[in-house]
Design an enzyme around this catalytic site. Structure first.
Site, PDB file in Angstrom:
ATOM      1  N   LYS A 137       4.428   2.711  -4.827  1.00 29.34           N
ATOM      2  CA  LYS A 137       3.963   3.427  -3.564  1.00 29.34           C
ATOM      3  C   LYS A 137       4.229   5.065  -3.716  1.00 29.34           C
ATOM      4  O   LYS A 137       5.370   5.653  -3.691  1.00 29.34           O
ATOM      5  CB  LYS A 137       5.045   3.116  -2.260  1.00 29.34           C
ATOM      6  CG  LYS A 137       4.159   3.676  -0.941  1.00 29.34           C
ATOM      7  CD  LYS A 137       5.589   3.861   0.203  1.00 29.34           C
ATOM      8  CE  LYS A 137       5.763   5.079   0.267  1.00 29.34           C
ATOM      9  NZ  LYS A 137       5.049   6.242   0.355  1.00 29.34           N
ATOM     10  N   GLU A 163      16.808   8.515  -8.064  1.00 31.04           N
ATOM     11  CA  GLU A 163      17.032  10.006  -8.563  1.00 31.04           C
ATOM     12  C   GLU A 163      16.605  10.757  -7.201  1.00 31.04           C
ATOM     13  O   GLU A 163      15.568  10.772  -6.831  1.00 31.04           O
ATOM     14  CB  GLU A 163      15.422  10.256  -9.534  1.00 31.04           C
ATOM     15  CG  GLU A 163      15.431   9.541 -10.681  1.00 31.04           C
ATOM     16  CD  GLU A 163      16.742   9.818 -11.780  1.00 31.04           C
ATOM     17  OE1 GLU A 163      17.384  10.989 -11.468  1.00 31.04           O
ATOM     18  OE2 GLU A 163      16.894   9.158 -12.679  1.00 31.04           O
ATOM     19  N   CYS A 213      13.567  19.243  -8.277  1.00 33.24           N
ATOM     20  CA  CYS A 213      14.811  18.791  -8.222  1.00 33.24           C
ATOM     21  C   CYS A 213      15.940  19.491  -8.837  1.00 33.24           C
ATOM     22  O   CYS A 213      17.237  19.555  -8.592  1.00 33.24           O
ATOM     23  CB  CYS A 213      14.856  17.418  -7.923  1.00 33.24           C
ATOM     24  SG  CYS A 213      14.263  16.829  -9.481  1.00 33.24           S
ATOM     25  N   GLU A 217      19.579  21.610   0.256  1.00 33.61           N
ATOM     26  CA  GLU A 217      18.535  21.651  -0.493  1.00 33.61           C
ATOM     27  C   GLU A 217      17.197  22.389   0.349  1.00 33.61           C
ATOM     28  O   GLU A 217      17.073  21.857   1.523  1.00 33.61           O
ATOM     29  CB  GLU A 217      18.038  20.458  -0.937  1.00 33.61           C
ATOM     30  CG  GLU A 217      17.202  20.390  -2.058  1.00 33.61           C
ATOM     31  CD  GLU A 217      16.613  18.913  -2.613  1.00 33.61           C
ATOM     32  OE1 GLU A 217      16.539  18.139  -1.834  1.00 33.61           O
ATOM     33  OE2 GLU A 217      16.522  18.735  -3.987  1.00 33.61           O
TER      34      GLU A 217
HETATM   35  P1  NAD Z   1      11.386  11.930   0.592  1.00 34.85           P
HETATM   36  O1  NAD Z   1      12.661  11.479   0.150  1.00 34.85           O
HETATM   37  O2  NAD Z   1      10.951  12.392   1.912  1.00 34.85           O
HETATM   38  O3  NAD Z   1      10.119  10.630   0.251  1.00 34.85           O
HETATM   39  C1  NAD Z   1      10.148  10.246  -1.088  1.00 34.85           C
HETATM   40  C2  NAD Z   1       9.376   8.919  -1.168  1.00 34.85           C
HETATM   41  O4  NAD Z   1       9.990   7.943  -0.253  1.00 34.85           O
HETATM   42  C3  NAD Z   1       7.878   9.043  -0.542  1.00 34.85           C
HETATM   43  O5  NAD Z   1       6.946   8.295  -1.337  1.00 34.85           O
HETATM   44  C4  NAD Z   1       8.061   8.601   1.079  1.00 34.85           C
HETATM   45  O6  NAD Z   1       6.852   8.361   1.549  1.00 34.85           O
HETATM   46  C5  NAD Z   1       9.084   7.484   0.778  1.00 34.85           C
HETATM   47  N1  NAD Z   1       9.819   7.020   1.910  1.00 34.85           N
HETATM   48  C6  NAD Z   1      10.158   7.664   3.139  1.00 34.85           C
HETATM   49  N2  NAD Z   1      10.710   7.424   4.119  1.00 34.85           N
HETATM   50  C7  NAD Z   1      11.119   6.091   3.456  1.00 34.85           C
HETATM   51  C8  NAD Z   1      11.739   4.822   3.923  1.00 34.85           C
HETATM   52  N3  NAD Z   1      12.230   4.999   5.035  1.00 34.85           N
HETATM   53  N4  NAD Z   1      11.985   3.800   3.007  1.00 34.85           N
HETATM   54  C9  NAD Z   1      11.059   3.789   1.889  1.00 34.85           C
HETATM   55  N5  NAD Z   1      10.618   4.806   1.299  1.00 34.85           N
HETATM   56  C10 NAD Z   1      10.309   5.900   2.200  1.00 34.85           C
HETATM   57  O7  NAD Z   1      11.108  12.874  -0.385  1.00 34.85           O
HETATM   58  P2  NAD Z   1       9.920  13.956  -0.901  1.00 34.85           P
HETATM   59  O8  NAD Z   1       9.892  14.896   0.245  1.00 34.85           O
HETATM   60  O9  NAD Z   1       8.481  13.334  -1.056  1.00 34.85           O
HETATM   61  O10 NAD Z   1      10.439  14.758  -2.192  1.00 34.85           O
HETATM   62  C11 NAD Z   1      11.337  15.617  -2.167  1.00 34.85           C
HETATM   63  C12 NAD Z   1      12.677  15.210  -2.675  1.00 34.85           C
HETATM   64  O11 NAD Z   1      12.557  14.433  -3.859  1.00 34.85           O
HETATM   65  C13 NAD Z   1      13.633  16.240  -2.777  1.00 34.85           C
HETATM   66  O12 NAD Z   1      14.965  15.956  -2.205  1.00 34.85           O
HETATM   67  C14 NAD Z   1      13.882  16.255  -4.352  1.00 34.85           C
HETATM   68  O13 NAD Z   1      15.248  16.995  -4.627  1.00 34.85           O
HETATM   69  C15 NAD Z   1      13.794  14.798  -4.667  1.00 34.85           C
HETATM   70  N6  NAD Z   1      13.276  14.646  -5.952  1.00 34.85           N
HETATM   71  C16 NAD Z   1      14.267  14.218  -6.987  1.00 34.85           C
HETATM   72  C17 NAD Z   1      13.762  14.316  -8.263  1.00 34.85           C
HETATM   73  C18 NAD Z   1      14.964  13.896  -9.317  1.00 34.85           C
HETATM   74  O14 NAD Z   1      14.424  13.169 -10.341  1.00 34.85           O
HETATM   75  N7  NAD Z   1      16.096  13.519  -8.895  1.00 34.85           N
HETATM   76  C19 NAD Z   1      12.637  14.349  -8.676  1.00 34.85           C
HETATM   77  C20 NAD Z   1      11.511  14.944  -7.700  1.00 34.85           C
HETATM   78  C21 NAD Z   1      12.153  15.140  -6.272  1.00 34.85           C
END
Ligand code: NAD
Length: 491
Positions: free
Chosen positions: A173, A248, A282, A379
């Site tokens: 997803k 991650e 990130c 963040e």
């Molecule tokens: P997010 O956590 O809001 O969303 C990530 C994914 O989770 C999306 O596909 C979203 O639709 C889904 N999601 C949202 N709520 C959910 C739920 N209740 N159950 C299951 N899935 C759900 O993150 P974002 O805003 O898309 O991305 C930014 C974040 O990602 C930042 O915190 C960043 O640090 C992190 N990030 C981490 C890495 C890493 O490798 N550690 C890499 C890239 C981004």
């Protein structure tokens, strides 16, 4: 412009959830429209992934590698289209998508195509005099993957490719605001010969489709990249079935500049590492921690260079910085920056959005931040670098570790012992010395603490998708084994 939201069982599927638009954040224009997937589509995708698992997991490593090498070739041949999709859905500058996101993804696909043929394990041997023991490495099964919007293609590739190389089937997803390159990846995989159902994409909201996938009884592993808060919800949903997870999550990387550092290199590095992907990275440098004697010059140098950054049309190769992902996200970043002076921070440059359409925000440097302030601890995920000074090496490393996150960090010094101490003592999944950001397919990426656990990229990530089975075979061929007498004696 209405398109299919999903890719299930080897074909594009038009789902019938809520209407949804993909918006170019640089212009506010719609890029694509479709109806979102629903939890029923998740059930369908998991069912076809389960059905496809046996065939793919029993294909020889060489056969799996052949398909994945073909996928790498197709991704490379379609690089221009992938770059165009990535730029239009995320607003990232074309230089970043064209020189980092897409070639990095192609290289990662290529790496895992090779990894498919390199299963590792202990030697088969008679560790007991009566048995031969061997290790089998088997695909963990059906993998559920949930990815964020910041590097849509790379995040998909980092999760999907090791899974496919290991013989797993996948339901992914993507973030519903950036699904285009993930859908293209699935289409190219089918074109490369991946059997139908082995890779499925369901584009839906996190609140229903994400929740349904993370908590699905029919998957065997849930891998997630995204925020720490959502990652913990995903882990709880998977825990209801006792499923394994790999997470991650967020980061708040320190960037430590010792007093013997090459100041010019540190200034250049800080600007590049804090502004990459408009700071929506990130591992981006977010907390510069600078030796007192270099502090004023560092702040002046970073401020001056940030002022020269070209903010604008992501399609223009001269553009350095694109917009933030949405106007809502820009409001969140702007509000955090606006609160910073109230907590002691001094905005040296930036701190404002330029006029005109698109969710742009200027490169921002905030000096003299308090270590308890929100801008320093939480963040921001925007083009914002904070700076503090330190007194001695102990203080520098204490400040570097004063965070719940532990994804990435860097230390800038020409002293080999300081570099060694920083790499030992900073709590993070990656410590760079005299650089900050580069990644490479052969080496792992993943954090500790609130940044999650498990690895992406490298052989270490391949391991996430494999189980280890011990096979112990009797070699005596006698009914009455020696050890039976511990349990019973024949009378
Ligand atoms: P997010 O956590 O809001 O969303 C990530 C994914 O989770 C999306 O596909 C979203 O639709 C889904 N999601 C949202 N709520 C959910 C739920 N209740 N159950 C299951 N899935 C759900 O993150 P974002 O805003 O898309 O991305 C930014 C974040 O990602 C930042 O915190 C960043 O640090 C992190 N990030 C981490 C890495 C890493 O490798 N550690 C890499 C890239 C981004």
């Amino acid at each position: 412009m209405s398109m299919a939201s999903s890719w299930i069982g080897g074909t594009a599927v038009k789902t019938d959830g809520a209407p949804h638009r993909i918006v170019n954040p640089a212009t506010g224009d719609a890029v694509a429209e479709f109806a979102l997937a629903t939890p029923a589509d998740v059930d369908a995708a998991v069912a076809v992934a389960r059905a496809a698992l046996r065939g793919w997991s029993t294909a020889t490593p060489a056969d799996r590698a052949a398909v994945l090498f073909k996928l790498a070739k197709l991704a490379d041949e379609n690089a221009e289209a992938l770059v165009a999709e990535e730029v239009s859905q995320t607003g990232k500058p074309v230089r970043l998508a064209g020189e980092f996101d897409v070639p990095g993804s192609v290289d990662n696909i290529d790496f895992f195509a090779g990894a498919a043929r390199h299963l590792e394990g202990k030697a088969t041997a008679e560790y007991s005099p009566d048995h031969t023991s061997s290790i089998r490495r088997e695909a963990i099964g059906v993998v559920a993957t949930i990815t964020p919007w910041n590097y849509p293609l790379q995040m998909a590739v980092w999760k999907v490719l090791p899974a496919l190389a290991a013989g797993c089937s996948v339901v992914i997803k993507p973030a519903e605001i950036t699904p285009l390159t993930t859908l293209t990846l699935a289409r190219l995989a089918t074109e490369a010969g991946l059997p139908d159902g082995v890779l499925n994409v369901v584009t839906g909201a996190g609140s229903d489709v994400g929740t349904a996938l993370a908590g699905h009884a029919g998957v065997d592993l849930v891998t997630f990249t995204g925020s720490t808060a959502v990652g913990r919800r995903v882990m709880a949903a998977a825990a209801a079935h006792g499923h394994r997870t790999q997470l991650e999550l967020g980061g708040k990387a320190p960037f430590v500049v010792f007093d013997d550092a090459d100041l010019g290199a540190a200034i250049e590095g800080a600007v590049a590492a804090s502004l990459i992907n408009t700071g929506q990275d990130c591992t981006a440098a977010t907390r510069a921690i600078v030796a007192r004697p270099l502090y004023d010059d560092f702040v002046a140098g970073v401020g001056e260079l940030m002022g020269k950054i070209v903010v604008g049309d992501p399609h223009d190769p001269d553009t350095d910085l694109g917009p933030l992902i949405t106007t809502a996200h820009r409001e969140k970043v702007a509000a955090m920056v606006a609160r910073a002076p109230g907590e002691g921070g001094r905005v040296v440059t930036g701190g404002e959005a330029p006029d005109g359409p698109g969710s742009f925000y200027r490169p921002t440097l905030i000096a003299d931040v308090d270590e308890r302030s929100e801008i320093y601890r939480d963040e921001v995920f925007g083009p914002v670098l904070t700076v503090r000074s330190f007194t001695d090496d102990d203080d520098a490393l204490r400040q570097a570790n004063d965070t719940e996150y532990g994804l990435a960090a860097s230390a800038w010094t020409r002293d080999v012992y300081r570099a060694g101490r920083a790499s030992r003592e900073i709590n993070a999944g990656c410590v760079w010395i005299n650089d900050h950001i580069p990644i490479i397919s052969e080496m792992p990426h993943g954090g500790v603490g609130a940044s999650g656990f498990g690895k992406d990229m490298s052989d270490y990530s391949f391991e996430e998708y494999l189980t280890i089975k011990h096979v112990m075979s009797d070699i005596t061929a006698v009914a009455e084994k020696g050890w039976h007498r511990i349990i019973f004696t024949k009378r």
